[in-house]
Design an enzyme around this catalytic site. Structure first.
Site, PDB file in Angstrom:
ATOM      1  N   THR A   1       0.808  -1.219   0.000  1.00 21.64           N
ATOM      2  CA  THR A   1       0.000   0.000   0.000  1.00 21.64           C
ATOM      3  C   THR A   1       0.843   1.272   0.000  1.00 21.64           C
ATOM      4  O   THR A   1       1.935   1.301   0.581  1.00 21.64           O
ATOM      5  CB  THR A   1      -0.917   0.024   1.241  1.00 21.64           C
ATOM      6  OG1 THR A   1      -1.447   1.331   1.417  1.00 21.64           O
ATOM      7  CG2 THR A   1      -0.177  -0.355   2.524  1.00 21.64           C
TER       8      THR A   1
ATOM      9  N   GLU B   1       0.262   3.607   1.818  1.00 18.59           N
ATOM     10  CA  GLU B   1       0.392   4.027   3.225  1.00 18.59           C
ATOM     11  C   GLU B   1       1.791   3.728   3.763  1.00 18.59           C
ATOM     12  O   GLU B   1       2.191   4.303   4.778  1.00 18.59           O
ATOM     13  CB  GLU B   1      -0.662   3.346   4.094  1.00 18.59           C
ATOM     14  CG  GLU B   1      -2.052   3.942   3.954  1.00 18.59           C
ATOM     15  CD  GLU B   1      -2.131   5.383   4.474  1.00 18.59           C
ATOM     16  OE1 GLU B   1      -1.911   5.602   5.657  1.00 18.59           O
ATOM     17  OE2 GLU B   1      -2.404   6.288   3.672  1.00 18.59           O
TER      18      GLU B   1
ATOM     19  N   TYR C   1      -1.323   0.430  10.772  1.00 19.06           N
ATOM     20  CA  TYR C   1      -1.619  -0.267   9.514  1.00 19.06           C
ATOM     21  C   TYR C   1      -0.423  -0.167   8.559  1.00 19.06           C
ATOM     22  O   TYR C   1       0.049  -1.178   8.021  1.00 19.06           O
ATOM     23  CB  TYR C   1      -2.875   0.335   8.867  1.00 19.06           C
ATOM     24  CG  TYR C   1      -3.108  -0.119   7.443  1.00 19.06           C
ATOM     25  CD1 TYR C   1      -3.614  -1.381   7.169  1.00 19.06           C
ATOM     26  CD2 TYR C   1      -2.811   0.724   6.367  1.00 19.06           C
ATOM     27  CE1 TYR C   1      -3.816  -1.806   5.859  1.00 19.06           C
ATOM     28  CE2 TYR C   1      -3.012   0.313   5.054  1.00 19.06           C
ATOM     29  CZ  TYR C   1      -3.512  -0.955   4.804  1.00 19.06           C
ATOM     30  OH  TYR C   1      -3.703  -1.360   3.501  1.00 19.06           O
TER      31      TYR C   1
ATOM     32  N   LYS D   1       2.015  -3.194   7.217  1.00 21.94           N
ATOM     33  CA  LYS D   1       2.180  -3.495   5.788  1.00 21.94           C
ATOM     34  C   LYS D   1       3.650  -3.413   5.380  1.00 21.94           C
ATOM     35  O   LYS D   1       4.095  -4.139   4.486  1.00 21.94           O
ATOM     36  CB  LYS D   1       1.340  -2.522   4.948  1.00 21.94           C
ATOM     37  CG  LYS D   1      -0.139  -2.868   4.914  1.00 21.94           C
ATOM     38  CD  LYS D   1      -0.427  -4.069   4.019  1.00 21.94           C
ATOM     39  CE  LYS D   1      -1.917  -4.317   3.879  1.00 21.94           C
ATOM     40  NZ  LYS D   1      -2.224  -5.477   3.037  1.00 21.94           N
TER      41      LYS D   1
HETATM   42  P1  NAP Z   1     -11.190  -4.888   2.404  1.00 21.84           P
HETATM   43  O1  NAP Z   1     -12.390  -4.625   1.561  1.00 21.84           O
HETATM   44  O2  NAP Z   1     -11.111  -4.317   3.779  1.00 21.84           O
HETATM   45  O3  NAP Z   1     -11.017  -6.482   2.497  1.00 21.84           O
HETATM   46  C1  NAP Z   1     -10.171  -7.066   3.438  1.00 21.84           C
HETATM   47  C2  NAP Z   1     -10.380  -8.568   3.419  1.00 21.84           C
HETATM   48  O4  NAP Z   1      -9.526  -9.165   4.427  1.00 21.84           O
HETATM   49  C3  NAP Z   1     -11.813  -9.018   3.752  1.00 21.84           C
HETATM   50  O5  NAP Z   1     -12.152 -10.104   2.930  1.00 21.84           O
HETATM   51  C4  NAP Z   1     -11.689  -9.478   5.195  1.00 21.84           C
HETATM   52  O6  NAP Z   1     -12.646 -10.450   5.561  1.00 21.84           O
HETATM   53  C5  NAP Z   1     -10.290 -10.106   5.171  1.00 21.84           C
HETATM   54  N1  NAP Z   1      -9.775 -10.293   6.509  1.00 21.84           N
HETATM   55  C6  NAP Z   1      -9.673  -9.394   7.520  1.00 21.84           C
HETATM   56  N2  NAP Z   1      -9.172  -9.979   8.620  1.00 21.84           N
HETATM   57  C7  NAP Z   1      -8.951 -11.286   8.314  1.00 21.84           C
HETATM   58  C8  NAP Z   1      -8.465 -12.400   9.032  1.00 21.84           C
HETATM   59  N3  NAP Z   1      -8.100 -12.305  10.321  1.00 21.84           N
HETATM   60  N4  NAP Z   1      -8.372 -13.577   8.410  1.00 21.84           N
HETATM   61  C9  NAP Z   1      -8.761 -13.711   7.124  1.00 21.84           C
HETATM   62  N5  NAP Z   1      -9.233 -12.689   6.366  1.00 21.84           N
HETATM   63  C10 NAP Z   1      -9.324 -11.489   6.969  1.00 21.84           C
HETATM   64  O7  NAP Z   1      -9.865  -4.422   1.649  1.00 21.84           O
HETATM   65  P2  NAP Z   1      -9.633  -4.119   0.086  1.00 21.84           P
HETATM   66  O8  NAP Z   1      -9.896  -2.686  -0.155  1.00 21.84           O
HETATM   67  O9  NAP Z   1     -10.299  -5.151  -0.720  1.00 21.84           O
HETATM   68  O10 NAP Z   1      -8.062  -4.298  -0.004  1.00 21.84           O
HETATM   69  C11 NAP Z   1      -7.471  -5.562  -0.287  1.00 21.84           C
HETATM   70  C12 NAP Z   1      -6.034  -5.585   0.235  1.00 21.84           C
HETATM   71  O11 NAP Z   1      -5.295  -4.542  -0.393  1.00 21.84           O
HETATM   72  C13 NAP Z   1      -5.894  -5.326   1.727  1.00 21.84           C
HETATM   73  O12 NAP Z   1      -4.781  -6.058   2.166  1.00 21.84           O
HETATM   74  C14 NAP Z   1      -5.593  -3.841   1.820  1.00 21.84           C
HETATM   75  O13 NAP Z   1      -4.892  -3.566   2.998  1.00 21.84           O
HETATM   76  C15 NAP Z   1      -4.754  -3.665   0.578  1.00 21.84           C
HETATM   77  N6  NAP Z   1      -4.796  -2.339  -0.060  1.00 21.84           N
HETATM   78  C16 NAP Z   1      -5.977  -1.740  -0.339  1.00 21.84           C
HETATM   79  C17 NAP Z   1      -5.992  -0.528  -1.001  1.00 21.84           C
HETATM   80  C18 NAP Z   1      -7.282   0.167  -1.358  1.00 21.84           C
HETATM   81  O14 NAP Z   1      -7.237   1.369  -1.639  1.00 21.84           O
HETATM   82  N7  NAP Z   1      -8.413  -0.528  -1.397  1.00 21.84           N
HETATM   83  C19 NAP Z   1      -4.771   0.071  -1.399  1.00 21.84           C
HETATM   84  C20 NAP Z   1      -3.584  -0.594  -1.109  1.00 21.84           C
HETATM   85  C21 NAP Z   1      -3.600  -1.811  -0.458  1.00 21.84           C
HETATM   86  P3  NAP Z   1     -14.094 -10.062   6.174  1.00 21.84           P
HETATM   87  O15 NAP Z   1     -14.979  -9.830   4.967  1.00 21.84           O
HETATM   88  O16 NAP Z   1     -14.440 -11.256   6.956  1.00 21.84           O
HETATM   89  O17 NAP Z   1     -13.896  -8.819   6.994  1.00 21.84           O
HETATM   90  O1  F7E Z   2      -9.022   8.105   3.942  1.00 20.33           O
HETATM   91  C1  F7E Z   2      -9.385  11.655   4.894  1.00 20.33           C
HETATM   92  C2  F7E Z   2      -8.451  10.817   5.751  1.00 20.33           C
HETATM   93  O2  F7E Z   2     -10.015   6.096   5.007  1.00 20.33           O
HETATM   94  C3  F7E Z   2      -8.497   8.897   2.904  1.00 20.33           C
HETATM   95  C4  F7E Z   2      -7.248   2.018   2.733  1.00 20.33           C
HETATM   96  O3  F7E Z   2      -7.785   1.240   1.691  1.00 20.33           O
HETATM   97  O4  F7E Z   2      -6.131   3.448   1.171  1.00 20.33           O
HETATM   98  C5  F7E Z   2      -7.041   3.434   2.255  1.00 20.33           C
HETATM   99  O5  F7E Z   2      -6.534   4.204   3.331  1.00 20.33           O
HETATM  100  C6  F7E Z   2      -8.220  10.307   3.402  1.00 20.33           C
HETATM  101  C7  F7E Z   2      -7.430  10.385   4.713  1.00 20.33           C
HETATM  102  O6  F7E Z   2      -8.371   5.836   3.089  1.00 20.33           O
HETATM  103  C8  F7E Z   2     -12.653  11.436   6.432  1.00 20.33           C
HETATM  104  O7  F7E Z   2      -7.924  11.594   6.828  1.00 20.33           O
HETATM  105  C9  F7E Z   2     -11.354  13.008   5.704  1.00 20.33           C
HETATM  106  O8  F7E Z   2      -6.440  11.371   4.597  1.00 20.33           O
HETATM  107  O9  F7E Z   2     -10.621   6.631   2.612  1.00 20.33           O
HETATM  108  P1  F7E Z   2      -9.608   6.630   3.680  1.00 20.33           P
HETATM  109  P2  F7E Z   2      -6.834   5.758   3.511  1.00 20.33           P
HETATM  110  O10 F7E Z   2      -6.625   6.060   4.934  1.00 20.33           O
HETATM  111  O11 F7E Z   2      -6.049   6.543   2.526  1.00 20.33           O
HETATM  112  C10 F7E Z   2      -4.835   2.919   1.468  1.00 20.33           C
HETATM  113  C11 F7E Z   2      -4.021   2.967   0.211  1.00 20.33           C
HETATM  114  C12 F7E Z   2      -4.891   1.595   2.119  1.00 20.33           C
HETATM  115  O12 F7E Z   2      -4.013   0.761   1.926  1.00 20.33           O
HETATM  116  C13 F7E Z   2      -5.922   1.401   3.176  1.00 20.33           C
HETATM  117  O13 F7E Z   2      -6.149   0.029   3.429  1.00 20.33           O
HETATM  118  O14 F7E Z   2      -9.473  10.932   3.675  1.00 20.33           O
HETATM  119  N1  F7E Z   2     -10.719  11.821   5.480  1.00 20.33           N
HETATM  120  N2  F7E Z   2     -12.534  12.801   6.289  1.00 20.33           N
HETATM  121  C14 F7E Z   2     -11.507  10.831   5.923  1.00 20.33           C
HETATM  122  N3  F7E Z   2     -11.339   9.488   5.911  1.00 20.33           N
HETATM  123  C15 F7E Z   2     -12.349   8.725   6.412  1.00 20.33           C
HETATM  124  N4  F7E Z   2     -12.222   7.370   6.382  1.00 20.33           N
HETATM  125  N5  F7E Z   2     -13.477   9.279   6.947  1.00 20.33           N
HETATM  126  C16 F7E Z   2     -13.683  10.637   6.973  1.00 20.33           C
HETATM  127  O15 F7E Z   2     -14.703  11.116   7.461  1.00 20.33           O
END
Ligand code: NAP
Ligand code: F7E
Length: 322
Positions: free
Chosen positions: A124, A126, A148, A152
């Site tokens: 990520t 992050e 987090y 990662k």
């Molecule tokens: P998500 O919607 O939060 O999905 C996370 C998945 O992990 C869910 O299926 C969840 O299962 C499973 N999980 C959580 N705890 C677990 C455990 N203890 N054992 C087995 N499975 C578990 O995340 P996503 O947005 O699809 O992202 C997929 C991956 O990419 C994650 O690793 C995330 O950190 C990473 N990532 C995401 C983004 C983004 O912007 N979306 C960017 C960079 C990296 P449940 O359904 O049971 O909760």
């Molecule tokens: O926040 C700001 C907050 O929670 C984005 C995950 O998928 O992407 C995700 O992480 C920004 C932040 O995503 C609210 O402060 C303002 O700056 O949608 P977010 P994230 O933290 O960037 C990365 C790549 C991952 O890997 C993670 O798993 O938006 N923000 N107001 C807010 N954020 C939230 N959630 N809620 C608010 O009300």
């Protein structure tokens, strides 16, 4: 015989899109899902009959060993994690256990069963956190700002280490934010699009947000799962940065979402310090040029198109609830 893939986190946003993509590519798809007392399969309901689901938990090594053995995969896409950044500040040890150590457990399960299996780690942006460079590439130094991000980063280096120490095909995809109508409702884009839809039909009065100035490089999950697949088709394992190369503020996201329902965002959005982070990541913007060149990958959906698509899906959902 068709290729076999095992996806951890199959019930999540990316897991569901990746499963669809791999099924279209002719894979036999296995998914690791947590046992839960109520169903968490909404996102994969439409393809449920085409999938082989295995129960397991990233905190439980024997269940991962069993899953790898049962799936006997050619490729493992390790997407399972506790992915919501704010919750990682309140639950730092479970985040480290599942998101950090969970990756080592998967790598160990593979190493013991068949080290030839190809492994994708869901890295990520992050991990860049307080990045020194305006645009982040594979050469940018890491500076995570949350439990987090730290978890990662540990998982990233374990993936590199299994590649170097055990000769495994282990690849890190460092993906910037990607969203979709299947995004969890607490993440900011979906929180905004859902609120805009609910406000438009009179089911909500206002939207409370945190830092409106935060900038993210937001792409569409449908595009990004294709990059994951391409990464495991290369001759050698490697690490890749995937994003659109553009960034936008949270404020712009709100402006587009409310515009889609014909409303002025300033009339409904209130800043609430409750949503500020203990340590914020102010701005992230990818330099995805290397991934684009090596993987021949391009994002196909603009930020504006994606936010409007999400609003339309949320509108349809609130209307069908009536
Ligand atoms: P998500 O919607 O939060 O999905 C996370 C998945 O992990 C869910 O299926 C969840 O299962 C499973 N999980 C959580 N705890 C677990 C455990 N203890 N054992 C087995 N499975 C578990 O995340 P996503 O947005 O699809 O992202 C997929 C991956 O990419 C994650 O690793 C995330 O950190 C990473 N990532 C995401 C983004 C983004 O912007 N979306 C960017 C960079 C990296 P449940 O359904 O049971 O909760
Ligand atoms: O926040 C700001 C907050 O929670 C984005 C995950 O998928 O992407 C995700 O992480 C920004 C932040 O995503 C609210 O402060 C303002 O700056 O949608 P977010 P994230 O933290 O960037 C990365 C790549 C991952 O890997 C993670 O798993 O938006 N923000 N107001 C807010 N954020 C939230 N959630 N809620 C608010 O009300």
């Amino acid at each position: 015989m068709s290729d076999r893939a095992l996806i951890t986190g199959i019930t999540g946003q990316d897991g569901s899109y990746l499963a669809e993509h791999l099924l279209r590519e002719g894979y036999e798809v296995y998914g690791l899902a947590r046992w839960t007392s109520t169903s968490n399969e909404d996102r994969i309901e439409h393809i449920r009959d085409d999938l082989n689901l295995l129960t397991g938990d990233l905190a439980d090594q024997p269940s991962l060993d069993r899953a790898v053995e049962a799936a006997d995969p050619d490729e493992v896409y390790h997407l399972g994690a506790l992915s919501f950044v704010p919750e990682s500040f309140t639950q730092p040890t479970v985040t480290s256990n599942v998101t950090g150590l969970g990756t080592t457990r998967m790598l160990e399960a593979i190493r013991k069963y068949d080290p030839e299996i190809r492994f994708y780690q869901a890295g990520t942006s992050e991990m860049f956190g307080n990045a020194p460079d305006e645009r982040q590439s594979i050469d940018t130094g890491f500076y995570p700002r949350s439990p987090y991000g730290v978890s990662k980063l540990y998982a990233h280096w374990m993936t590199v280490n299994y590649r170097e120490a055990h000769g495994m095909y282990a690849t890190n995809g460092i993906l910037f934010n990607h969203e979709s109508p299947r995004r969890g409702t607490q993440f900011v884009t979906r929180k905004i699009t859902r609120a805009a839809a609910r406000i438009a039909v009179g089911e909500q009065d206002e939207l409370r947000l945190g830092n409106l100035n935060a900038k993210r490089d937001w792409g569409h999950a449908r595009d990004y799962v294709k990059a994951m697949h391409l990464m495991l088709q290369q001759d050698e394992p490697d690490d890749y940065v995937v994003g659109t190369g553009e960034h936008h503020t949270v404020r712009e996201c709100a402006q587009i979402a409310f515009d889609e329902v014909g409303l002025e965002w300033e009339e409904y959005v209130k800043v609430d310090e409750k949503f500020f982070r203990a340590a914020e990541v102010d701005a992230l913007q990818a330099d995805p040029s290397r991934a684009k060149r090596k993987l021949e990958w391009e994002p196909t959906t603009t930020f504006d198109e994606m936010i409007r698509e999400m609003v339309q899906k949320d509108l349809a959902a609130v209307r069908s609830d009536d």
